[in-house]
Motif scaffolding. Structure first.
Motif, mmCIF file in Angstrom:
data_model
loop_
_atom_site.group_PDB
_atom_site.id
_atom_site.type_symbol
_atom_site.label_atom_id
_atom_site.label_comp_id
_atom_site.label_asym_id
_atom_site.label_seq_id
_atom_site.Cartn_x
_atom_site.Cartn_y
_atom_site.Cartn_z
ATOM 1 N N GLY A 90 1.400 -15.012 -8.951
ATOM 2 C CA GLY A 90 2.719 -15.178 -8.367
ATOM 3 C C GLY A 90 3.784 -14.341 -9.029
ATOM 4 N N HIS A 91 4.886 -14.117 -8.295
ATOM 5 C CA HIS A 91 6.101 -13.487 -8.803
ATOM 6 C C HIS A 91 5.893 -12.034 -9.227
ATOM 7 N N LEU A 92 5.158 -11.285 -8.489
ATOM 8 C CA LEU A 92 5.062 -9.863 -8.782
ATOM 9 C C LEU A 92 4.635 -9.136 -7.518
ATOM 10 N N THR A 93 4.788 -7.834 -7.561
ATOM 11 C CA THR A 93 4.362 -6.967 -6.463
ATOM 12 C C THR A 93 3.181 -6.138 -6.927
ATOM 13 N N VAL A 94 2.123 -6.132 -6.140
ATOM 14 C CA VAL A 94 0.933 -5.345 -6.422
ATOM 15 C C VAL A 94 0.851 -4.248 -5.370
ATOM 16 N N ALA A 95 0.913 -3.007 -5.804
ATOM 17 C CA ALA A 95 0.894 -1.844 -4.911
ATOM 18 C C ALA A 95 -0.412 -1.091 -5.088
ATOM 19 N N LEU A 96 -1.199 -1.012 -4.033
ATOM 20 C CA LEU A 96 -2.435 -0.241 -4.047
ATOM 21 C C LEU A 96 -2.109 1.221 -3.799
ATOM 22 N N GLN A 97 -2.548 2.077 -4.701
ATOM 23 C CA GLN A 97 -2.230 3.502 -4.598
ATOM 24 C C GLN A 97 -3.512 4.319 -4.491
ATOM 25 N N GLU A 98 -3.569 5.146 -3.457
ATOM 26 C CA GLU A 98 -4.661 6.082 -3.228
ATOM 27 C C GLU A 98 -4.065 7.414 -2.849
ATOM 28 N N ALA A 99 -4.807 8.473 -3.028
ATOM 29 C CA ALA A 99 -4.271 9.815 -2.780
ATOM 30 C C ALA A 99 -3.698 9.932 -1.381
ATOM 31 N N ASP A 100 -4.470 9.513 -0.364
ATOM 32 C CA ASP A 100 -3.968 9.588 1.009
ATOM 33 C C ASP A 100 -3.786 8.216 1.645
ATOM 34 N N ASP A 101 -4.170 7.144 0.950
ATOM 35 C CA ASP A 101 -3.932 5.782 1.419
ATOM 36 C C ASP A 101 -4.605 5.514 2.771
ATOM 37 N N ARG A 102 -5.805 6.065 2.976
ATOM 38 C CA ARG A 102 -6.423 5.904 4.305
ATOM 39 C C ARG A 102 -7.907 5.553 4.230
ATOM 40 N N ARG A 155 0.848 -1.185 0.000
ATOM 41 C CA ARG A 155 0.000 0.000 0.000
ATOM 42 C C ARG A 155 0.886 1.238 0.000
ATOM 43 N N MET A 156 0.381 2.291 -0.635
ATOM 44 C CA MET A 156 1.134 3.546 -0.646
ATOM 45 C C MET A 156 0.189 4.662 -1.041
ATOM 46 N N SER A 157 0.606 5.886 -0.752
ATOM 47 C CA SER A 157 -0.148 7.069 -1.166
ATOM 48 C C SER A 157 0.391 7.571 -2.498
ATOM 49 N N GLY A 159 -8.364 5.526 -7.128
ATOM 50 C CA GLY A 159 -9.162 6.744 -7.081
ATOM 51 C C GLY A 159 -10.159 6.902 -8.210
ATOM 52 N N GLU A 160 -9.918 6.280 -9.359
ATOM 53 C CA GLU A 160 -10.766 6.512 -10.522
ATOM 54 C C GLU A 160 -12.023 5.651 -10.526
ATOM 55 N N GLU A 161 -11.903 4.402 -10.074
ATOM 56 C CA GLU A 161 -13.041 3.484 -10.176
ATOM 57 C C GLU A 161 -13.875 3.407 -8.914
ATOM 58 N N LEU A 162 -13.278 3.627 -7.777
ATOM 59 C CA LEU A 162 -13.984 3.441 -6.513
ATOM 60 C C LEU A 162 -14.617 4.748 -6.056
#
Length: 831
Positions: A380-392, A279-281, A315-318
């Motif tokens: 498998g074998h990858l990193t998935v990073a969830l990005q949101e403006a404030d990540d909260r 997770r990250m902002s 941010g675009e779909e949710l």
């Protein structure tokens, strides 16, 4: 006007209450006190009571009426049935009984008289003796009390006024007084201070807690960093965060400034097949990126996988918090009703009004996005990073749903509590602002956590045998969030909770940074009562209620995790991860892309990355990534609601629980949203069993129609293929025309299947007939990954769980890898 005899009777009735208040104020109160049959908390005093009162029971409580005594204290409205057993004086105190309502949960008080209703406020004057007392609660409950003819009028009027005056709209002063009323006594403070915490769940408050989670997931190559121990790097992140082992703390400190609120990419969970969830902002674009900073950012972002990283934009779909608040307000107004006004939604427009709230649309979009992420991690074998403006906000929702779908541990009670503690409480979700207990910041209010609970309930309704926790547990957690008593929800981050519990303040100077100071913080006081955690269920509910929180589930064989993802059995991901290292893709609106400005430091004009051409993302990998999402349709496509074919292959406990998201499969959480609907719309005196309420008769008619549909579908399924007529083209047109409609009934199911458990909300029979049910031969099909939610906006209320329970082979055994989608012959609803 009250007569003289009634006034004298009123004074006589109030004498015991006055005596009780005097004893309470003088300090002569035992740890456990029994006052008129009510077991009071230490320091709790009875303000008023009324005898010979009947409480209307909900469907979950068995319906009907129960007689007893109604009490009002300065903390709650309590009801003690006549046949209730005597309370044990040596038992630990329980805040609320099974029939109690906390004053802080009451939103308004309404009384019902002869042919009239009235909203009661502290300044109201009653010109009639109430026959019924109705309490509208913030947790969507509607509690109704009926006064008997033998109940003294003085008691009826006094307890009504007492409740109206004691209950007040939440504000800073009233919330604190409510906390003191429940927990402020000396005995209660001592009891809470000596109370032990739950040792079966992970609290994620120390380094050892996070190391325990890393060991449970088998995530090597990661370490727990205490670089934010004094909240100097980020005030909203916890003290301990999980980062790649190869990144030192000195290098890590330089990365916080590149992200909003300093919320850098950090580890959340590892899939047993070797993928990591982070997770990250959003990135800070106006910061100059040094060469060393870029190297550290790359190592943090890719984690233990140097080949591939997928950034999932949320941010675009949710929905935004404002959208969620508006949808929940509309849903609340629709389901709760209001008898104090004559404005109500007609029965024939109830379902269309429900669809216009967009609450189910937002639930569907969250589940769709979580399903996409789960399919990526499954590869498998990858990193998935969830990005949101404030990540909260929405990052908490998606990250938690992914783990519920993929990790069986998170579907147990203790595992789910640990998950909420990790992804919500410690991750810095703004509970205090989003719940808005004081009603002083309406712009920040948004029930994001309640949306998450609804999403979990959707999964539970489709996969009931894969969850140890029950809907009773989710309902208890839903109700607990409306009580301003728990430390879990009365702060926006760990830093605020530490300031209150330790009673310390912090100051900032350019030289020393953030430092603790000795003087107490102005927002806290040493005399404030200690606030318990929401996970202390024995303090909130009786053992009878707590026993319904879980259900037995078969033991799941442990699956050895892949350490560092050193084994790959998926040819698609093997081709992906062995290609260009350092590739970064963006997943947005169901499609992958390689935007040049995805990473700000790569889009600059400096010559840092001109030599690193191997790290440029390649569009050749996009088809392989898209094939991972096709597992959603292949692995979970229903082979027929009446299919009895033998299961294929053993159960993989970490195979994601991908939900069916079409309209007929998405249901309304009736036990939560509609539990007060009948109370709010049908206040009447007890009716004999020979003359049920009109709404009850309507529910029986709906159940009879469902039984007939099940019989027809069973007889149709038993016919040989040669005797079954080809589906006409009109059926296809019918399904296509109802893509934006509302379904009342599920697709057909076997007669032996269990029918829906709850009755429908009040709707007219004509409306049910006009909407109609889908054809009996139309099993719901899952929309593909290209469906963004705009073409299948259905609402399904009655019997949604039948779709999941009617296909046990799909629940326990995923489809084989070579499964193919059957051609659409007009009997399924196309996306």
């Amino acid at each position: 006007m009250l007569t003289g005899s009634k006034t004298t009777f009123k004074v006589r009735q109030m004498l015991p209450d006055i005596k009780e208040r005097m004893l309470s104020q003088s300090g002569v109160n035992a740890r456990s006190r029994d006052v008129f049959g009510l077991r009071c908390l230490p320091g709790e005093c009875v303000l008023q009571r009324a005898v010979m009162v009947r409480k209307k029971l909900t469907a979950r409580e068995g319906r009907g009426w129960v007689s007893g005594t109604l009490f009002c204290t300065h903390f709650r409205v309590a009801f003690v049935p006549q046949d209730s057993p005597k309370a044990d004086d040596n038992a630990d105190p329980v805040l609320l009984g099974d029939h109690d309502v906390a004053l802080a949960s009451i939103e308004k008080v309404v009384v019902v008289g002869p042919n009239r209703t009235k909203l009661v406020t502290p300044n109201s004057s009653l010109k009639f003796t109430p026959e019924e007392l109705v309490l509208y609660c913030r947790d969507l409950r509607v509690v109704c009390f009926l006064f008997d003819r033998l109940t003294p009028d003085a008691q009826v009027i006094e307890i009504t006024y007492t409740i109206a005056k004691t209950y007040q709209p939440p504000k800073p002063g009233s919330v604190l007084s409510f906390q003191n009323a429940a927990l402020g006594s000396v005995e209660m403070k001592q009891f809470l201070s000596n109370r032990r915490r739950n040792t079966h769940m992970n609290w994620y408050e120390s380094v050892s807690d996070w190391e325990q989670e890393l060991e449970r997931c088998g995530a090597t190559g990661w370490r727990v960093s205490s670089v934010n121990d004094r909240f100097e790097m980020s005030t909203s992140l916890p003290r301990s965060i999980v980062v790649p082992q190869k990144v030192l703390d000195t290098e890590l400190k330089k990365s916080f400034a590149h992200f909003n609120e300093g919320r850098i990419p950090r580890w959340c969970w590892r899939h047993p097949r070797g993928s990591d969830l982070m997770r990250m902002s959003s990135f800070q674009n106006n910061i100059y990126h040094e060469k060393d900073d870029i190297r550290n950012l790359e190592m943090i972002l890719f984690g233990c996988h140097s080949s591939l990283c997928v950034v999932v934009e949320l941010g675009e779909e949710l929905p935004s918090p404002a959208d969620i608040q508006l949808a929940h307000s509309r849903l609340r107004a629709l389901c709760l009703g209001d008898i104090s006004t004559s404005v109500s939604v007609p029965d024939d427009k109830w379902l269309s009004t429900l669809e216009s709230t967009h609450w189910l649309d937002y639930t569907r979009s969250c589940l769709r996005k979580a399903s996409e992420v789960a399919c990526l991690l499954r590869g498998g074998h990858l990193t998935v990073a969830l990005q949101e403006a404030d990540d909260r906000d929405m990052a908490c929702v998606v990250s938690s749903l992914v783990q519920v779908m993929c990790d069986p541990h998170c579907r147990t009670q203790q595992g789910f509590q640990s998950l909420v503690q990790k992804e919500w409480v410690m991750a810095g979700h703004r509970f205090y602002s989003r719940i808005n207990y004081h009603r002083d910041n309406d712009k920040e209010e948004a029930p994001v956590f309640l949306l998450f609970l609804d999403c979990v309930w959707q999964l539970l309704s489709q996969y009931p045998s894969r969850f140890q926790l029950t809907d009773d547990f989710l309902l208890a957690l839903h109700d607990s969030i409306h009580l301003p008593l728990f430390s879990s929800f009365l702060a926006n981050c760990q830093r605020e909770r530490c300031k209150r519990s330790q009673n310390i303040g912090q100051s900032y100077t350019p030289v020393n940074g953030w430092r603790d100071v000795l003087h107490p913080d102005s927002s806290s006081d040493p005399s404030d009562p200690p606030l318990p955690s929401v996970w202390d269920w024995s303090l909130q509910y009786s053992k009878h209620r707590r026993d319904r929180f879980t259900q037995p589930v078969p033991p799941i064989p442990p699956l050895q995790p892949l350490l560092n993802g050193n084994l790959n059995t998926n040819p698609d991901t093997h081709r992906l991860t062995d290609t260009i290292p350092g590739s970064v893709f963006l997943l947005s609106r169901g499609t992958f892309s390689c935007p040049a400005n995805l990473l700000p430091w790569r889009s600059g004009t400096s010559g840092v990355y001109k030599k690193s051409h191997r790290r440029a993302p390649s569009s050749e990998n996009v088809p392989g990534l898209e094939r991972l999402l096709k597992a959603w349709a292949l692995a979970e496509f229903p082979q027929g609601l009446t299919s009895t074919s033998a299961p294929q292959g053993p159960l993989d406990p970490f195979e994601p629980l991908l939900p069916l998201l079409m309209g007929p499969c998405m249901g309304l959480w009736r036990e939560c949203y509609l539990r007060g609907a009948l109370h709010a719309q049908a206040f009447s005196h007890p009716i004999s069993a020979n003359h049920p309420h009109p709404v009850e008769r309507l529910a029986r008619e709906v159940q009879q129609l469902k039984d007939k549909l099940a019989q027809v579908s069973t007889s149709t399924a038993l016919k040989p293929p040669s005797m079954m007529a080809e589906p006409r083209r009109t059926d296809t047109n019918l399904n296509q025309n109802t893509n934006n409609g509302t379904f009342l009934f599920p697709a057909s199911r076997p007669q032996s299947a269990t029918m829906a458990r709850a009755a429908p909300p009040p709707t007219s029979t004509n409306h049910q007939t006009s909407k109609g049910a889908p054809p009996a031969s139309a099993p719901p099909s899952r929309p593909g990954h290209k469906d963004n939610g705009g073409s299948n906006k259905h609402t399904f209320l009655f019997g949604h769980s039948s779709v999941a329970e009617a296909r046990p082979d799909q629940r326990y055994y995923p489809a084989p890898n070579n499964a193919k989608l059957p051609k659409n012959n007009g009997s399924s609803i196309s996306s």
